[in-house]
Design an enzyme around this catalytic site. Structure first.
Site, PDB file in Angstrom:
ATOM      1  N   SER A   1      61.778 -20.838 -59.133  1.00 30.61           N
ATOM      2  CA  SER A   1      62.350 -19.559 -58.733  1.00 30.61           C
ATOM      3  C   SER A   1      63.362 -19.766 -57.601  1.00 30.61           C
ATOM      4  O   SER A   1      64.283 -20.558 -57.780  1.00 30.61           O
ATOM      5  CB  SER A   1      61.234 -18.593 -58.342  1.00 30.61           C
ATOM      6  OG  SER A   1      61.730 -17.299 -58.213  1.00 30.61           O
TER       7      SER A   1
ATOM      8  N   ASP B   1      61.923 -14.727 -68.882  1.00 32.35           N
ATOM      9  CA  ASP B   1      61.946 -14.464 -67.441  1.00 32.35           C
ATOM     10  C   ASP B   1      62.833 -13.263 -67.115  1.00 32.35           C
ATOM     11  O   ASP B   1      64.020 -13.246 -67.441  1.00 32.35           O
ATOM     12  CB  ASP B   1      62.471 -15.712 -66.713  1.00 32.35           C
ATOM     13  CG  ASP B   1      62.084 -15.727 -65.254  1.00 32.35           C
ATOM     14  OD1 ASP B   1      62.168 -14.664 -64.610  1.00 32.35           O
ATOM     15  OD2 ASP B   1      61.699 -16.791 -64.747  1.00 32.35           O
TER      16      ASP B   1
ATOM     17  N   HIS C   1      58.308 -15.014 -65.812  1.00 32.30           N
ATOM     18  CA  HIS C   1      58.391 -15.674 -64.514  1.00 32.30           C
ATOM     19  C   HIS C   1      57.010 -16.038 -63.945  1.00 32.30           C
ATOM     20  O   HIS C   1      56.840 -17.090 -63.356  1.00 32.30           O
ATOM     21  CB  HIS C   1      59.117 -14.735 -63.553  1.00 32.30           C
ATOM     22  CG  HIS C   1      59.607 -15.374 -62.300  1.00 32.30           C
ATOM     23  ND1 HIS C   1      60.736 -16.154 -62.275  1.00 32.30           N
ATOM     24  CD2 HIS C   1      59.142 -15.347 -61.032  1.00 32.30           C
ATOM     25  CE1 HIS C   1      60.950 -16.576 -61.029  1.00 32.30           C
ATOM     26  NE2 HIS C   1      59.990 -16.104 -60.261  1.00 32.30           N
TER      27      HIS C   1
HETATM   28  P1  4NP Z   1      60.724 -15.785 -56.615  1.00 29.82           P
HETATM   29  O1  4NP Z   1      61.784 -14.981 -57.500  1.00 29.82           O
HETATM   30  O2  4NP Z   1      61.339 -16.898 -55.882  1.00 29.82           O
HETATM   31  O3  4NP Z   1      59.629 -16.119 -57.553  1.00 29.82           O
HETATM   32  O4  4NP Z   1      60.207 -14.758 -55.612  1.00 29.82           O
HETATM   33  C1  4NP Z   1      63.034 -14.548 -57.114  1.00 29.82           C
HETATM   34  C2  4NP Z   1      63.747 -13.790 -58.013  1.00 29.82           C
HETATM   35  C3  4NP Z   1      64.982 -13.298 -57.651  1.00 29.82           C
HETATM   36  C4  4NP Z   1      65.519 -13.596 -56.415  1.00 29.82           C
HETATM   37  C5  4NP Z   1      64.813 -14.365 -55.525  1.00 29.82           C
HETATM   38  C6  4NP Z   1      63.558 -14.839 -55.882  1.00 29.82           C
HETATM   39  N1  4NP Z   1      66.765 -13.104 -56.032  1.00 29.82           N
HETATM   40  O5  4NP Z   1      67.234 -13.450 -54.958  1.00 29.82           O
HETATM   41  O6  4NP Z   1      67.328 -12.319 -56.771  1.00 29.82           O
END
Ligand code: 4NP
Length: 590
Positions: free
Chosen positions: A450, A529, A561
């Site tokens: 992520s 995802d 995700h």
């Molecule tokens: P995470 O997912 O790292 O699993 O929390 C994310 C999804 C999107 C964004 C950041 C983290 N974003 O900046 O859009």
């Protein structure tokens, strides 16, 4: 030097994922405990009769994504189920703790991305996002309604009667949390600034709102009467919590008698408090905690011990394990020492870093810089399946809490705002250099999921040559394309992260730097995802292909995700471990 064989890596991963992970999620009717556990192939909810038979009765039939904390004495448990094969379109499902079967809580409600929820016993308040808006909702038996919309990111964390409370991240002050108070009957929202800090969690009991405010380098609890806007510092009967100097809170909750249970943390370790008095507990990270018949039941883990449920008697100081998955003996020797260090970054900042040594790698030996997601999240002295699998596969694991991480004060967390793939990438690079210079690492790899996957893409395209190879899981490669594919909540999050600076999107997108790619790259991405969509990553691959870059890619079908089953964990982790083992085994570099 030959590392572990593929067979050993596959076997170790399977065994590590098979270790049952126990949590405690609430106190049910009859003094039973709600036990959310990773067991029987994934996340499931159990009713645990710990004073009686000691048996675990599974409550859910189908998949559970996450549960809503029930109030003490509840006869029902509500949880969120994704009904779109990983696309995070969630519905609320209720189970009766005495009667088998699942029912939708509010059958009329369309599936949405549910962001936060709290159960008052009758009414469940929650926040959810559609393509168009993020809003607060309420639902009870057979009935649901939209309370009000809130541009940005509203997150409900508590409810009592007609009032729901939570955290509100608004676009005007990117990343700063305000207290959210919703009147579910009237359909109105009110917000309160925390004066120089960020609200991170709020609960309500007996008409009083207690909420945590994280400021520069510390956190405190404040209290507010929801009918007014007057607030004050919370005063508790015991002073241990204050003396602990919390920087953040993992958990806040009230017993029916109005005693405040808090899990506070600093430097990646936490402690459990009841009315401000510290409760004996093992060292590491504790999650939610509950008071049952004068004893405190909580869950705990550390980098070397999987999540288990404990009971602590504040009077005698006796602590005993109630539920633990146990760790196979061979793993004890594969997991080396864990440590916390601080590493100096480019601007003199000290980056907190957790280290888990491999018991089977030499020193110096191969090391993986593992990068967490969020970015508002952190590594801590807590069980981490990825870190344990890497250590078992013969890699030392270096886990930086780069700027933007939680748990080290609001100042550190907010440093990432307006600068993604900037200072935080330097922090990741500083952790890699530290690993090499301290004698821990012979070679360094980068890996993340992520936001951590984004960091892996950034590292390989902006700092080629620093890492021997990298694994980008569910990563971000193109902010503009990603924005178009995001729902209202994630559009809001991207604007928050960039502080509205859309002019920076292209510059901070790994897709703009495919030419720089030189080190072997392993891309792993869930097909469905909806947080970090696959499409931009496919286009990145197309560019890499056109430019003659060498890479490998694994699309994980039928998942999104979130990783909540054994199958999903294998789909994501196994290709990563095999890629790293292959890279490490090739003489002179891949
Ligand atoms: P995470 O997912 O790292 O699993 O929390 C994310 C999804 C999107 C964004 C950041 C983290 N974003 O900046 O859009």
């Amino acid at each position: 030097m030959a590392g572990p064989s593929y067979r050993e890596i596959v076997g170790a991963l399977e065994e590590i994922l098979s270790i049952e992970r126990f949590n405690v999620g609430g106190v049910l009717a009859g003094g039973r405990l709600l036990v959310p556990a990773f067991r029987e192939g994934g996340v499931n909810l159990y009713s645990y009769d710990y004073r009686g038979s000691g048996g675990l009765a599974k409550l859910n039939r189908g998949r559970v994504n996450w549960h809503v904390e029930p109030p003490y004495g509840a006869r029902r448990v509500v949880f969120v189920r994704d009904v779109a094969r990983g696309r995070e379109q969630g519905v609320l499902v209720r189970v009766d703790v005495d009667r088998p079967g699942e029912e939708p809580l509010a059958p009329g409600l369309e599936p949405m991305r549910i962001i936060g929820a709290a159960d008052g016993g009758v009414t469940v308040a929650f926040t959810a996002s559609t393509g168009e808006e993020a809003a607060v909702y309420a639902a009870r038996e057979g009935e649901a309604w939209r309370v009000a919309s809130a541009p940005g990111l509203p997150i409900v964390t508590g409810v009592e009667g007609r009032f729901a409370v939570g955290v509100y991240l608004a676009p005007d002050k990117p990343g700063v949390g305000r207290l959210l108070v919703a009147d579910l009957e009237e359909g109105s929202l009110r917000f309160k600034e925390a004066g120089g800090g960020s609200v991170s969690h709020a609960v309500i009991h007996g008409g009083r709102v207690v909420y945590a405010v994280e400021a520069g380098e510390g956190a405190e609890l404040r209290v507010l009467d929801p009918a007014s806007t007057e607030d004050a510092e919370l005063s508790l009967p015991h002073r241990d919590l204050e003396a602990f100097k919390p920087v953040a809170f993992n958990y806040l909750g009230f017993t029916p008698e109005g005693r405040l249970v808090a899990v506070a943390r600093r430097r990646g370790r936490s402690a459990v408090f009841v009315d401000g008095r510290r409760i004996p507990a093992p060292e590491g990270v504790h999650y939610s905690a509950y008071l049952v018949d004068g004893r405190v039941v909580f869950s705990h883990s550390s980098l070397k011990s999987p999540p288990s449920v404990y009971e602590s008697d504040p009077e005698t100081g006796e602590v005993r394990v109630l539920l633990s998955g146990g760790k196979p003996g061979w793993l004890d020797s594969r997991l080396g020492e864990s440590a916390y260090v601080e590493v100096e970054s480019f601007d003199g900042s000290r980056v907190p870093v957790f280290v888990l040594r491999s018991g089977s790698a030499p020193e110096p030996g191969p090391a993986v810089v593992l990068v967490h997601g969020g970015p508002f999240s952190e590594y801590a002295d807590e069980w981490n399946v990825t870190a344990a699998s890497l250590a078992a596969a013969g890699f030392h694991v270096v886990m930086p809490n780069y700027r933007g991480s939680t748990g080290y004060g609001d100042e550190w967390r907010l440093k990432i705002i307006g600068d993604p793939c900037g200072g935080e990438l330097e922090d990741v690079a500083a952790a890699a250099r530290w690993a090499l210079e301290s004698g821990l690492a012979s070679r360094v790899y980068v890996m993340g999921y992520s936001y951590g996957g984004y960091m892996a893409f950034c590292a390989l395209t902006r700092k080629p040559g620093l890492f021997r190879a990298g694994v980008a899981g569910a990563g971000i490669v193109d902010w503009g394309e990603m924005y178009e594919l995001s729902d209202a909540a994630f559009k809001g999050f991207i604007d928050l992260l960039f502080a509205g600076r859309r002019d920076l999107w292209a510059e901070r997108s790994p897709a703009s730097y495919v030419d720089n790619l030189r080190d072997p790259l392993c891309i792993i991405h869930p097909q469905n995802d909806s947080r970090t969509p696959l499409k931009p990553v496919l286009r990145f691959m197309e560019k890499a292909l056109e430019k003659g870059k060498s890479f490998e890619a694994h699309i994980a079908p039928d998942m999104g995700h979130a990783i909540t089953t054994m199958e999903e964990a294998v789909k994501i982790l196994l290709p990563a471990l095999l890629f790293l083992a292959r890279a490490e085994a090739s003489p002179g570099g891949p």
